[in-house]
Write a protein that holds these residues in place. Structure first.
Motif, PDB file in Angstrom:
ATOM      1  N   LYS A 117      32.962 -11.156 -14.066  1.00 48.34           N
ATOM      2  CA  LYS A 117      32.530 -12.078 -14.683  1.00 48.34           C
ATOM      3  C   LYS A 117      32.644 -13.414 -13.722  1.00 48.34           C
ATOM      4  O   LYS A 117      31.812 -14.512 -14.019  1.00 48.34           O
ATOM      5  CB  LYS A 117      33.588 -12.582 -15.844  1.00 48.34           C
ATOM      6  CG  LYS A 117      33.384 -11.410 -17.096  1.00 48.34           C
ATOM      7  CD  LYS A 117      34.374 -11.765 -18.314  1.00 48.34           C
ATOM      8  CE  LYS A 117      35.797 -11.218 -17.876  1.00 48.34           C
ATOM      9  NZ  LYS A 117      36.403 -11.182 -19.261  1.00 48.34           N
ATOM     10  N   ARG A 118      33.520 -13.470 -12.911  1.00 50.46           N
ATOM     11  CA  ARG A 118      33.493 -14.545 -11.761  1.00 50.46           C
ATOM     12  C   ARG A 118      32.279 -14.622 -10.658  1.00 50.46           C
ATOM     13  O   ARG A 118      31.770 -15.559 -10.515  1.00 50.46           O
ATOM     14  CB  ARG A 118      34.815 -14.282 -10.871  1.00 50.46           C
ATOM     15  CG  ARG A 118      34.979 -15.500  -9.896  1.00 50.46           C
ATOM     16  CD  ARG A 118      36.189 -15.545  -9.001  1.00 50.46           C
ATOM     17  NE  ARG A 118      36.110 -14.347  -8.091  1.00 50.46           N
ATOM     18  CZ  ARG A 118      37.171 -13.614  -7.738  1.00 50.46           C
ATOM     19  NH1 ARG A 118      38.580 -14.260  -7.977  1.00 50.46           N
ATOM     20  NH2 ARG A 118      37.278 -12.901  -6.997  1.00 50.46           N
ATOM     21  N   ASP A 119      31.833 -13.263 -10.553  1.00 48.81           N
ATOM     22  CA  ASP A 119      30.544 -13.129  -9.624  1.00 48.81           C
ATOM     23  C   ASP A 119      29.467 -13.763 -10.199  1.00 48.81           C
ATOM     24  O   ASP A 119      28.563 -14.146  -9.736  1.00 48.81           O
ATOM     25  CB  ASP A 119      30.362 -11.769  -9.419  1.00 48.81           C
ATOM     26  CG  ASP A 119      31.329 -10.904  -8.429  1.00 48.81           C
ATOM     27  OD1 ASP A 119      32.154 -12.142  -7.770  1.00 48.81           O
ATOM     28  OD2 ASP A 119      31.538  -9.764  -8.471  1.00 48.81           O
ATOM     29  N   ILE A 120      29.406 -14.075 -11.575  1.00 47.97           N
ATOM     30  CA  ILE A 120      28.188 -14.634 -12.276  1.00 47.97           C
ATOM     31  C   ILE A 120      28.091 -16.116 -11.852  1.00 47.97           C
ATOM     32  O   ILE A 120      27.157 -16.709 -11.808  1.00 47.97           O
ATOM     33  CB  ILE A 120      28.678 -14.669 -13.874  1.00 47.97           C
ATOM     34  CG1 ILE A 120      28.041 -13.315 -14.159  1.00 47.97           C
ATOM     35  CG2 ILE A 120      27.408 -15.505 -14.501  1.00 47.97           C
ATOM     36  CD1 ILE A 120      28.620 -12.967 -15.790  1.00 47.97           C
ATOM     37  N   PHE A 121      29.246 -16.688 -11.634  1.00 48.76           N
ATOM     38  CA  PHE A 121      29.583 -18.063 -11.240  1.00 48.76           C
ATOM     39  C   PHE A 121      29.298 -18.491  -9.720  1.00 48.76           C
ATOM     40  O   PHE A 121      28.820 -19.536  -9.231  1.00 48.76           O
ATOM     41  CB  PHE A 121      30.504 -18.776 -11.785  1.00 48.76           C
ATOM     42  CG  PHE A 121      30.653 -18.608 -13.584  1.00 48.76           C
ATOM     43  CD1 PHE A 121      29.951 -19.771 -14.152  1.00 48.76           C
ATOM     44  CD2 PHE A 121      31.259 -17.590 -13.911  1.00 48.76           C
ATOM     45  CE1 PHE A 121      29.997 -19.565 -15.595  1.00 48.76           C
ATOM     46  CE2 PHE A 121      31.127 -17.384 -15.258  1.00 48.76           C
ATOM     47  CZ  PHE A 121      30.720 -18.430 -16.213  1.00 48.76           C
ATOM     48  N   CYS A 122      30.127 -17.607  -8.927  1.00 49.47           N
ATOM     49  CA  CYS A 122      30.294 -17.694  -7.746  1.00 49.47           C
ATOM     50  C   CYS A 122      30.333 -16.692  -6.641  1.00 49.47           C
ATOM     51  O   CYS A 122      30.510 -15.416  -7.212  1.00 49.47           O
ATOM     52  CB  CYS A 122      31.531 -18.604  -7.175  1.00 49.47           C
ATOM     53  SG  CYS A 122      32.983 -17.951  -8.032  1.00 49.47           S
ATOM     54  N   THR A 123      30.319 -16.601  -5.619  1.00 48.53           N
ATOM     55  CA  THR A 123      30.087 -15.449  -4.595  1.00 48.53           C
ATOM     56  C   THR A 123      31.440 -14.848  -4.037  1.00 48.53           C
ATOM     57  O   THR A 123      32.389 -15.667  -4.043  1.00 48.53           O
ATOM     58  CB  THR A 123      29.329 -15.732  -3.319  1.00 48.53           C
ATOM     59  OG1 THR A 123      30.135 -16.954  -2.606  1.00 48.53           O
ATOM     60  CG2 THR A 123      27.771 -16.222  -3.739  1.00 48.53           C
ATOM     61  N   THR A 124      31.527 -13.487  -4.046  1.00 50.60           N
ATOM     62  CA  THR A 124      32.734 -12.647  -3.630  1.00 50.60           C
ATOM     63  C   THR A 124      32.266 -11.818  -2.328  1.00 50.60           C
ATOM     64  O   THR A 124      31.226 -11.139  -2.523  1.00 50.60           O
ATOM     65  CB  THR A 124      33.333 -11.994  -4.664  1.00 50.60           C
ATOM     66  OG1 THR A 124      33.726 -12.896  -5.713  1.00 50.60           O
ATOM     67  CG2 THR A 124      34.626 -11.205  -4.145  1.00 50.60           C
ATOM     68  N   PRO A 125      32.898 -11.843  -1.340  1.00 53.66           N
ATOM     69  CA  PRO A 125      32.454 -11.004  -0.228  1.00 53.66           C
ATOM     70  C   PRO A 125      32.659  -9.524  -0.749  1.00 53.66           C
ATOM     71  O   PRO A 125      33.492  -9.189  -1.385  1.00 53.66           O
ATOM     72  CB  PRO A 125      33.275 -11.449   0.802  1.00 53.66           C
ATOM     73  CG  PRO A 125      34.634 -11.893   0.318  1.00 53.66           C
ATOM     74  CD  PRO A 125      33.885 -12.615  -0.841  1.00 53.66           C
ATOM     75  N   ALA A 126      31.744  -8.567  -0.178  1.00 50.33           N
ATOM     76  CA  ALA A 126      31.837  -7.166  -0.222  1.00 50.33           C
ATOM     77  C   ALA A 126      33.140  -6.751   0.423  1.00 50.33           C
ATOM     78  O   ALA A 126      34.143  -5.920  -0.115  1.00 50.33           O
ATOM     79  CB  ALA A 126      30.747  -6.449   0.239  1.00 50.33           C
ATOM     80  N   ILE A 127      33.525  -7.382   1.671  1.00 51.04           N
ATOM     81  CA  ILE A 127      34.669  -6.955   2.188  1.00 51.04           C
ATOM     82  C   ILE A 127      35.195  -8.436   2.798  1.00 51.04           C
ATOM     83  O   ILE A 127      34.606  -9.288   3.511  1.00 51.04           O
ATOM     84  CB  ILE A 127      34.416  -6.410   3.570  1.00 51.04           C
ATOM     85  CG1 ILE A 127      33.898  -5.001   3.443  1.00 51.04           C
ATOM     86  CG2 ILE A 127      35.527  -6.255   4.471  1.00 51.04           C
ATOM     87  CD1 ILE A 127      33.566  -4.237   4.563  1.00 51.04           C
ATOM     88  N   GLU A 128      36.324  -8.830   2.270  1.00 50.59           N
ATOM     89  CA  GLU A 128      36.940 -10.170   2.586  1.00 50.59           C
ATOM     90  C   GLU A 128      37.343 -10.384   4.070  1.00 50.59           C
ATOM     91  O   GLU A 128      38.799  -9.936   4.231  1.00 50.59           O
ATOM     92  CB  GLU A 128      38.055 -10.518   1.535  1.00 50.59           C
ATOM     93  CG  GLU A 128      38.517 -12.026   1.667  1.00 50.59           C
ATOM     94  CD  GLU A 128      39.262 -12.247   0.560  1.00 50.59           C
ATOM     95  OE1 GLU A 128      38.819 -12.918  -0.190  1.00 50.59           O
ATOM     96  OE2 GLU A 128      40.497 -12.211   0.787  1.00 50.59           O
ATOM     97  N   ASP A 129      36.491 -10.746   4.741  1.00 49.78           N
ATOM     98  CA  ASP A 129      36.968 -11.096   6.173  1.00 49.78           C
ATOM     99  C   ASP A 129      36.517 -12.416   6.666  1.00 49.78           C
ATOM    100  O   ASP A 129      35.144 -12.346   6.972  1.00 49.78           O
ATOM    101  CB  ASP A 129      36.444  -9.877   7.236  1.00 49.78           C
ATOM    102  CG  ASP A 129      36.759 -10.069   8.413  1.00 49.78           C
ATOM    103  OD1 ASP A 129      35.956 -11.039   9.322  1.00 49.78           O
ATOM    104  OD2 ASP A 129      37.482  -9.534   9.058  1.00 49.78           O
ATOM    105  N   TYR A 130      37.218 -13.495   6.503  1.00 52.14           N
ATOM    106  CA  TYR A 130      36.429 -14.792   6.593  1.00 52.14           C
ATOM    107  C   TYR A 130      35.621 -14.913   7.848  1.00 52.14           C
ATOM    108  O   TYR A 130      34.485 -15.626   7.622  1.00 52.14           O
ATOM    109  CB  TYR A 130      37.643 -15.879   6.581  1.00 52.14           C
ATOM    110  CG  TYR A 130      38.359 -15.827   5.300  1.00 52.14           C
ATOM    111  CD1 TYR A 130      37.844 -15.289   4.027  1.00 52.14           C
ATOM    112  CD2 TYR A 130      39.653 -16.374   5.166  1.00 52.14           C
ATOM    113  CE1 TYR A 130      38.484 -15.445   2.970  1.00 52.14           C
ATOM    114  CE2 TYR A 130      40.298 -16.559   3.999  1.00 52.14           C
ATOM    115  CZ  TYR A 130      39.683 -16.029   2.861  1.00 52.14           C
ATOM    116  OH  TYR A 130      40.383 -16.017   1.648  1.00 52.14           O
TER     117      TYR A 130
END
Length: 281
Positions: A117-130
């Motif tokens: 549901k959050r991904d509808i609004f904003c991006t999330t990385p597949a692997i969180e590595d800034y």
């Protein structure tokens, strides 16, 4: 139509269609549920294309602070309007996000996956590595503005250029988008992320503000680098008014900003690891 209003409306249209296709694919009991990445990519490409057709003649159809900044650096947009365009784009993105939530409201209520549901609004990385995530956003946005500028030197049959830009968005998503969800647009991520935090979305999780600097700052650095490279390489027959020295200065600025941003990302990644390790004790 005033250009600022056009940018607001165009960005809202883009988010309505772009966020809408994600909602269609990830929310339960949608007839398009499970459509997959290709459907999302096509939806975003058409979203940009239709938004340009809607208001491009009034504002130039930026819908993206990184594009606005890049065009200003390239001497193709007046600096005095940059801040106004960015404000309009963020507000338009917020409006578009609200309309997506309003349209799919019953489906939010029957979907348990809060991250989806959050991904509808904003991006999330597949692997969180800034640091790696920043590289993806910087590179993707550099490609975006570089391509927009070189597309602009070609002659197209009347009304065809928005289609080409739509295919550009699809190409970036197909080739480079799987790592971070390819925000490549600070307004597209920040405005809807803010609405995710503010709206009463059923069963939502946090808005992941610790990651938000990646899709906001990464594209702004990427557009500086991409525009500077265009200024350096497209010297003749390209309607390029950037001087070689000016382009080189912008490339140095972008490179320095990139260095410090990646260093900041590495620091934030280390802090996250410390927090996660502490929480497991």
């Amino acid at each position: 139509m005033p250009s600022y209003i056009a940018e607001l409306i165009g960005t809202a249209i883009m988010i309505l269609f772009g966020g809408g296709v994600v909602a269609n694919v990830v929310l339960n009991k949608s007839k398009a549920a499970g459509g997959g990445w290709i459907v999302i990519i096509m939806g975003w490409g058409f979203a940009v294309m239709l938004a340009i057709y809607a208001v491009g003649k009034y504002s130039g159809g930026h819908f993206n602070p990184a594009v606005t900044l890049g065009l200003a650096i390239a001497h193709k947009f007046p600096w005095i309007h940059v801040l106004g365009y960015i404000v309009a784009q963020v507000l338009g993105a917020m409006l578009g996000a609200f309309l997506v939530w309003l349209h799919f409201k019953p489906h939010f209520a029957v979907t348990e996956n809060a991250i989806a549901k959050r991904d509808i609004f904003c991006t999330t990385p597949a692997i969180e590595d800034y640091p790696s995530n920043l590289v993806s956003e910087i590179l993707g946005t550099a490609v975006l503005i570089f391509a927009i500028l070189f597309i602009g030197i070609n002659e197209f049959t009347g009304g065809l250029q928005p289609v080409v830009v739509g295919f550009l968005i699809m190409a970036i998503g197909l080739s480079l988008g799987g790592t971070t969800g390819y925000a490549i647009n600070p307004a597209r991520d920040f405005g809807p992320r803010l609405m995710h935090a503010l709206m009463p979305i059923a069963g939502k999780t946090d808005s992941n503000w610790r990651y938000a600097f990646v899709p906001v700052l990464g594209p702004m650095v990427g557009t500086i680098i991409g525009t500077a490279l265009y200024g350096l390489f497209y010297r003749t027959g390209a309607s390029n008014t950037m001087s070689f020295l000016g382009s080189l200065v912008w490339l140095i600025i972008g490179s320095v900003l990139c260095f410090f941003l990646l260093r900041y990302g590495k620091q934030k990644q280390a802090e996250n690891h410390i927090v996660e390790s502490s929480s497991k004790i």
